[in-house]
Every structure is written in structure tokens, then in C-alpha cells.
Design an enzyme around this catalytic site. Structure first.
Site, PDB file in Angstrom:
ATOM      1  CB  CYS A  15      -0.866   0.023   1.245  1.00 45.88           C
ATOM      2  SG  CYS A  15      -1.828  -1.479   1.449  1.00 45.88           S
ATOM      3  NE  ARG A  53       4.505   2.065  -1.317  1.00 46.02           N
ATOM      4  CZ  ARG A  53       5.721   1.718  -0.923  1.00 46.02           C
ATOM      5  NH1 ARG A  53       6.771   2.205  -1.552  1.00 46.02           N
ATOM      6  NH2 ARG A  53       5.901   0.914   0.094  1.00 46.02           N
ATOM      7  CD1 TRP A  68      -1.387  -5.094  -4.577  1.00 41.27           C
ATOM      8  CD2 TRP A  68      -1.006  -6.186  -2.670  1.00 41.27           C
ATOM      9  NE1 TRP A  68      -1.071  -6.386  -4.893  1.00 41.27           N
ATOM     10  CE2 TRP A  68      -0.826  -7.089  -3.747  1.00 41.27           C
ATOM     11  CE3 TRP A  68      -0.826  -6.672  -1.377  1.00 41.27           C
ATOM     12  CZ2 TRP A  68      -0.473  -8.423  -3.577  1.00 41.27           C
ATOM     13  CZ3 TRP A  68      -0.471  -8.009  -1.192  1.00 41.27           C
ATOM     14  CH2 TRP A  68      -0.288  -8.864  -2.288  1.00 41.27           C
ATOM     15  CG  ASN A  97       2.660  -0.274   3.409  1.00 37.81           C
ATOM     16  OD1 ASN A  97       2.237  -1.364   3.042  1.00 37.81           O
ATOM     17  ND2 ASN A  97       3.852   0.193   3.095  1.00 37.81           N
ATOM     18  N   GLY A  98       1.081  -2.504   5.743  1.00 38.87           N
ATOM     19  CA  GLY A  98       1.705  -3.606   6.484  1.00 38.87           C
ATOM     20  C   GLY A  98       0.641  -4.613   6.887  1.00 38.87           C
ATOM     21  CD  GLU A 133      13.220 -10.220 -15.425  1.00 42.90           C
ATOM     22  OE1 GLU A 133      12.960 -10.931 -14.444  1.00 42.90           O
ATOM     23  OE2 GLU A 133      12.836  -9.037 -15.542  1.00 42.90           O
ATOM     24  CE  LYS A 182       9.574  -8.139 -16.087  1.00 39.01           C
ATOM     25  NZ  LYS A 182      10.481  -7.792 -15.035  1.00 39.01           N
ATOM     26  CD  GLU A 218       6.193  -8.456 -13.619  1.00 39.88           C
ATOM     27  OE1 GLU A 218       7.372  -8.292 -13.918  1.00 39.88           O
ATOM     28  OE2 GLU A 218       5.773  -8.257 -12.462  1.00 39.88           O
ATOM     29  CG  HIS A 276      15.588 -33.701 -18.385  1.00 42.36           C
ATOM     30  ND1 HIS A 276      16.035 -34.999 -18.361  1.00 42.36           N
ATOM     31  CD2 HIS A 276      16.627 -32.946 -18.801  1.00 42.36           C
ATOM     32  CE1 HIS A 276      17.311 -35.030 -18.737  1.00 42.36           C
ATOM     33  NE2 HIS A 276      17.683 -33.786 -19.019  1.00 42.36           N
ATOM     34  CE  LYS A 299       9.021  -0.992  -9.359  1.00 39.69           C
ATOM     35  NZ  LYS A 299       9.427  -1.864 -10.462  1.00 39.69           N
TER      36      LYS A 299
HETATM   37  O1  M6R Z   1      12.154  -4.025  -5.125  1.00 45.70           O
HETATM   38  P1  M6R Z   1      12.731  -5.392  -5.364  1.00 45.70           P
HETATM   39  O2  M6R Z   1      13.757  -5.399  -6.438  1.00 45.70           O
HETATM   40  O3  M6R Z   1      13.211  -6.062  -4.125  1.00 45.70           O
HETATM   41  O4  M6R Z   1      11.510  -6.250  -5.895  1.00 45.70           O
HETATM   42  C1  M6R Z   1      11.626  -7.612  -6.126  1.00 45.70           C
HETATM   43  C2  M6R Z   1      10.452  -8.139  -6.885  1.00 45.70           C
HETATM   44  O5  M6R Z   1       9.265  -7.904  -6.194  1.00 45.70           O
HETATM   45  C3  M6R Z   1      10.345  -7.525  -8.289  1.00 45.70           C
HETATM   46  O6  M6R Z   1      11.505  -7.724  -9.031  1.00 45.70           O
HETATM   47  C4  M6R Z   1       9.151  -8.128  -9.044  1.00 45.70           C
HETATM   48  O7  M6R Z   1       9.386  -9.477  -9.322  1.00 45.70           O
HETATM   49  C5  M6R Z   1       8.862  -7.344 -10.306  1.00 45.70           C
HETATM   50  N1  M6R Z   1       7.455  -7.110 -10.415  1.00 45.70           N
HETATM   51  C6  M6R Z   1       9.302  -8.035 -11.534  1.00 45.70           C
HETATM   52  O8  M6R Z   1       9.012  -7.324 -12.673  1.00 45.70           O
END
Ligand code: M6R
Length: 608
Positions: free
Chosen positions: A2, A27, A71, A97-98, A481, A485, A488, A504, A603
Site C-alpha cells: 500500500c 504501490r 493493495w 501499510n503492512g 526473467e 515479464k 506479469e 526432461h 511495486k
Molecule cells: O524491489 P525489489 O527489487 O526487491 O523487488 C523484487 C520483486 O518484487 C520484483 O523484481 C518483481 O518481481 C517485479 N514485479 C518483476 O518485474
């Protein structure tokens, strides 16, 4: 997760709070709300901040207030679960937030005392708890907040107000970030510095267990037991333009286009090319200790974890240091068999990821040296680790990490050079790496200039329901990665695999409707990749290859080819990830999704 924002001063708070929430929306964006002094109730709405702004209109005139973008953790996204929350008297207002972990027992106890709850959230217990303590403490709001905070377990970044004391905002932190912005006769509280940038660059960061009382006259920081704390303010190094889209439709595209500059910012002043050295000021004080370490444990989450896997390969091959990579959420609960010759390296864009932070703290408890590769200056991981290197990539606003990931790869290459030259790496090798790193911005530019072609390929394949990403060695983590991408931002099922693993199991999924992105630069595993691509094509799978410029042979093994300039094998991930970021972006846009606000995500993951 949040985002919280608060203001106190002489200006009308509502507009400032709404603008701040818009910046913080990355966030969390399930629901949002604001409360301003003098108003009988908060204004809350499901969905984006715009919905709250429309409800507020011009009717809130108070000059202080608190705001929140959510969130959801406990209780689905709904108006009643949106913050700010209030007590039975509707005088105490709070944004959180938490996660309050002991909320169930507190809620049961408070309900027995007659408190009526309006939401399903964990957060709401706190306002009722404060109300309860106020009764016992002769209406002393501040003391009631302090007493209540000692009773809760879990994590929080909080801002409170009391209707009878307009102009005073209180804030506290345990595990979730809080920044206080210092203006002229006005102050701000936020989950991160981005919304504060619009008003001032002077900030102080709260540490866990700290509490602050703020009015337009000033602020004081103390412990929950009221011991005063002096803290020298710091300056935010980011610029206001960094948190604006600057004419781009989405932050994700803007941040990808920024990548050549991001590389320059990561390496500026850090390469001594003629000597084949990396100068990393943040590691200077621990350089001697680092020369003695025998093992490195890298920890990160999501994209940062994948960057760590690339880093492991670099460090093992060029610095001769055995390295392991762990996701924070696993490492934090495992038995850590560390000794004095181990160092733990956290990689995090935000510097606030709860699992990464917890793993670092656990390592510190075991007496192990901790390092950080962090983008957000002043963030918790940056401050908690013993030493580290900043990315200087500027704020990353798109939820999908692009430029920060690329910057992490560059800093890991610098770290490899730094540690490698302390060990056996020759000056000649060091010089080669340094020279190649200087060429990376121009090479990324070449890929970006070909983005129309990547868009066309994305449109050709973007209707598929599933995708496979494969790579080997340095590009296996880039396959993971690339798949992340796509997942998400476009919600397409995508899997990343080390290409050798195909036979495998995953090969069973392949048919004409299941395309594969194969990362196949001309490197030491090129021939192996070609074989794996052929195995896919033999099962009627379509293949999009990422190949080295000039490689005409690859066309015989792929349906489409995206070319990248040649570079050192260890640096090839810096180039190969760029087309994959663009591919995911264009597929998501084609499918009509808001790439900067993927559903269910936020984020900064500041809760477990
Ligand atoms: O802020 P951070 O780099 O620690 O975040 C880690 C992950 O939450 C972040 O990389 C997440 O996987 C992204 N949404 C990927 O695009």
C-alpha cells in the site's frame, strides 16, 4: 504494497494528497481514500485514485490530512475495506501499510468491549485499540497511540490524525517504510520519497520502532517510550521528471527506453579501463574483508533473484567465488549454514522487499557480512546492509521491473570485476570487461531502435495462450526473467527453462500453438541451443530466436529472428533481456492491458 501519504501545512490538503496518491498508485491500486481535518468522514472509493478524486470534488478544505492507496491483504477490495479507517467515535483516523498479525485476538477482545468494526481488515483493530487506550489514559491521543503500538505484532507504516487536534499528524514505522518530507512551514509523510519530490527534496527516514509527531511548526522523532531521537535530514537525489511519464504512454516503455542512460549511470566513475579495475566507493571500507570471503550468498525476489542468478555465473567464472542464489522468502526460514568467510548480498530495486530484508537481518544475526545492490537511496536494505552499491537507475514506476533489472546486471558485472581483480583475474581480462561495458549503452540503443520489428513479432504471436522461454548458461536466467515479464503484464502463461531441461519434461507441452522464445547468441552454448530449437521445431513448435547480428545460420532454425549486437558472453544478458522486455510490453498493449498496473500486483512487496 500500500502507499500512504499525509500532509500538514497551510495549503488545502485534499489536492496535495490526491496528487501524492497518484504518484504512489504503483504501490497498490485496489482502492483508495483520504481524510482531511475538519471533515466528518473520509472519502473512499474502489479502484484507482481517480475515483476518489471525483468523489472529493472541491469540498474538502482542511489543511492537513492522510491518504492511502491499497493493495488488499486482509479483506477484498471494497469501499468499506479502503483506508483511512476510523474508530467508533469517528475521531481517530489512520492509514496503514503492512499487516497486523495479532489482529484476530485484538478484534475479539475489543468487540467484547463493545467496539463495532466496519471493515474486514487487520488494520482497523488499531484505531479501536487506540480509542480503548484513550479512555484509560484520560484522552491522551499520543500516549494511546504509543501504548497501542506496543501491543501489536506484525509490520506497519502508519499515519494518524485526531479530529480534535487538526494540524497534527503522527506516524510510526515497524517493517514498512516511512519518509518525512520537510518543506517550508509544511511537512509530508509517505511510504517512499516519490510523492514528496513534488514539494521538497529534504527528507528524514524513520527506522523501525520510531514514532514522529508532525505539525506545520515542525516535527519530533522518538521511540515508542518517548526517548527523543536526533536525525540529520538527507536529500533525495531523484528529479521530479523521473516520476513523470514524459510523453510516453506507459512507464514500462519509458523505463525501457531509458536503459542506455541507466547503464551509463551505473558505470559512471566506476570503471578504470586502462587498469581493468572497478572502483566501488560503497565497498571501499569492506574491501579487505571482501578479499577474504570464500562464498557469496545472493538473495533477492522476482526479477532481482534472476539478476542474482546471472551474477552467480559471472562471479564464479570470473572472480572464482562460489556463489549461491536464494529467494528471500525461502532463505529467511531455512537453516543458514554461514560462517565468517561467507558474505550475503541482497539485490533489491526498492530496498524494501520484506522477504529480502528479513533474510538480510537473519544473516546479520548470525554475524555474517551483508552487502546490498539497491536502487532506492536511503531505503531500508540500503541502510541495514554493511556496505553496498547503488544502481542510480532513477525511480522505477512501472510495476514490471525493466531498467532496474538491467542496472542490477551491470552492477553485478562491476562487482565481478572488483572481486575478480582482488583474486586471480588478470588486468588484461579486467580491461576487456571494462571496455565491453562501455560499449553496452550504444548496443542497447541498437536494439531499442529496432523495436518496431519486435512489435510486429509481438503482434504475430501475441494471441498465443502459452509461451516457453529457453536459454543456456548466462541466458537461462534471462529466459526466466523474460517469462516473468510476459506473465506479469499480459497474464499469458509463460515458462522459463534452461534449454537443456526441455527433454526432461517441458517438451511434452510443445505443439504449433505453443511458441518458444529461444535466446541463442553466438556463444559457447550456441550449438546446444540450435539443437534444442530443432527439438522444438520437430514437434511443430514455432521458434522466435534472439540471435547475434550477422548470424544467418539461425534463420534455418527459427520462424522469426530478433538480432542483437555481439558482446562478451558474460554481458550478453544485458542485451538479450531488452527485446524480451519490449516483447512483453507490446503483447500486453496489444491485448489491451494496463502494463503499468498489472492486476493483483504492486511495486514494492513490503509484506510477507
Ligand atoms: O524491489 P525489489 O527489487 O526487491 O523487488 C523484487 C520483486 O518484487 C520484483 O523484481 C518483481 O518481481 C517485479 N514485479 C518483476 O518485474
Amino acid at each position: 504494497m500500500c502507499g500512504i501519504f499525509a500532509y500538514t501545512g497551510d495549503r488545502r490538503a485534499a489536492g496535495i494528497l490526491i496528487d501524492g496518491l497518484r504518484v504512489l498508485e504503483y504501490r497498490g491500486y485496489d482502492s483508495a481514500g483520504i481524510y482531511t481535518a475538519g471533515s466528518p468522514l473520509a472519502v473512499r472509493a474502489v479502484g484507482t485514485v481517480r475515483n476518489v478524486a471525483e468523489k472529493v470534488g472541491g469540498r474538502l478544505i482542511g489543511t492537513s490530512g492522510i491518504a492511502h492507496t491499497r493493495w488488499a491483504t486482509h479483506g477484498g477490495p471494497s469501499e468499506k475495506n479502503a483506508h483511512p479507517h476510523t474508530d467508533c467515535s469517528k475521531k481517530i483516523w489512520m492509514v496503514h501499510n503492512g499487516i497486523i498479525e495479532n489482529y484476530k485476538e485484538l478484534r475479539t477482545r475489543l468487540a467484547l468491549h463493545g467496539h463495532v468494526f466496519a471493515s474486514e481488515t487487520d488494520s482497523e483493530v488499531l484505531v479501536h485499540l487506540i480509542e480503548e487506550h484513550m479512555r484509560a489514559l484520560g484522552n491522551d491521543f499520543e500516549q494511546a497511540v504509543r501504548t497501542s503500538l506496543k501491543e501489536v505484532t506484525g509490520t506497519y507504516g502508519l499515519a494518524f490524525m485526531h479530529a480534535d487536534n487538526p494540524g497534527v499528524v503522527m506516524t510510526a514505522r515497524m517493517g514498512s517504510p516511512i519518509v518525512i518530507g520537510i518543506g517550508k512551514g509544511e511537512y509530508f509523510v509517505a511510504s517512499d520519497p516519490t510523492p514528496i519530490l513534488h514539494h521538497t527534496k529534504d527528507v528524514v527516514y524513520l527506522n523501525d520502532g520510531e514514532f514522529a509527531v508532525i505539525s506545520k511548526e515542525g516535527y519530533s522523532i522518538s521511540t515508542l517510550d518517548n526517548a527523543l531521537i536526533e536525525r540529520i535530514p538527507s536529500t533525495i537525489e531523484w528529479d521530479i521528471d523521473d516520476v513523470k511519464k514524459g510523453g510516453f504512454e506507459h512507464f514500462m516503455l519509458k523505463e525501457t527506453i531509458e536503459e542506455p542512460e541507466v547503464i551509463l549511470n551505473a558505470i559512471r566513475g566506476r570503471l578504470v579501463v586502462d587498469e581493468g579495475l572497478a572502483r566501488l566507493g560503497g565497498l571501499r571500507e569492506v574491501a579487505d574483508q571482501l578479499a577474504d570471503i570464500k562464498r557469496l550468498v545472493i538473495v533477492g525476489c522476482g526479477s532481482a533473484y534472476y539478476a542474482g542468478v546471472v551474477g552467480k555465473y559471472m562471479l564464479e567464472e570470473y572472480a572464482g567465488i562460489p556463489a549461491e542464489v536464494e529467494v528471500g522468502s525461502e532463505l529467511r526460514y531455512r537453516k543458514m549454514l554461514f560462517d565468517k568467510e561467507t558474505a550475503v548480498l541482497a539485490i533489491s530495486q526498492s530496498g524494501e522487499t520484506a522477504d529480502t530484508l528479513a533474510a538480510i537481518k537473519e544473516a546479520q544475526r548470525k554475524g555474517v557480512m551483508t552487502l546490498g545492490i539497491v536502487n532506492a537511496v536511503g531505503s531500508t536494505i540500503a541502510r541495514e546492509t554493511d556496505a553496498g552499491v547503488y544502481n542510480h537507475a532513477g525511480p522505477e514506476m512501472g510495476v514490471a521491473s525493466t531498467k532496474a533489472f538491467l542496472s542490477q546486471l551491470c552492477v553485478l558485472a562491476l562487482l565481478t570485476l572488483f572481486l575478480g581483480r582482488q583474486r586471480g583475474m588478470s588486468a588484461v581480462m579486467g580491461k576487456r570487461i571494462a571496455e565491453e561495458m562501455l560499449l553496452l549503452p550504444g548496443k542497447v540503443e541498437v536494439i531499442l531502435n529496432a523495436r518496431e520489428k519486435i512489435r510486429a513479432i509481438a503482434h504475430k504471436y501475441g494471441h498465443a495462450r502459452d509461451f516457453l522461454y529457453i536459454g543456456r548458461k548466462y541466458n537461462a536466467p534471462i529466459a526466466y526473467e523474460g517469462a516473468l515479464k510476459l506473465k506479469e503484464v499480459s497474464y499469458i502463461h509463460a515458462e522459463g527453462y534452461g534449454a537443456g531441461e526441455m527433454k526432461h519434461g517441458p517438451l511434452a507441452m510443445i505443439d504449433e500453438a505453443f511458441p518458444t522464445l529461444a535466446i541463442a547468441p553466438k556463444d559457447s552454448v550456441y550449438e546446444k541451443m540450435i539443437s534444442n530449437m530443432e527439438e522444438i521445431r520437430a514437434r511443430k513448435g514455432r521458434v522466435i530466436a534472439l540471435a547475434t547480428e550477422g548470424d544467418m545460420n539461425i534463420k534455418e532454425h527459427a520462424d522469426d529472428v530478433i538480432y542483437m549486437p555481439k558482446t562478451l558472453e558474460m554481458l550478453s544478458p544485458v542485451l538479450s533481456v531488452v527485446p524480451l522486455q519490449l516483447f512483453a510490453y507490446y503483447v500486453a498493449v496489444m491485448r489491451g492491458f494496463n502494463v503499468d498496473r498489472p492486476r493483483n500486483l504492486a511495486k514494492s512487496v513490503t509484506v510477507e
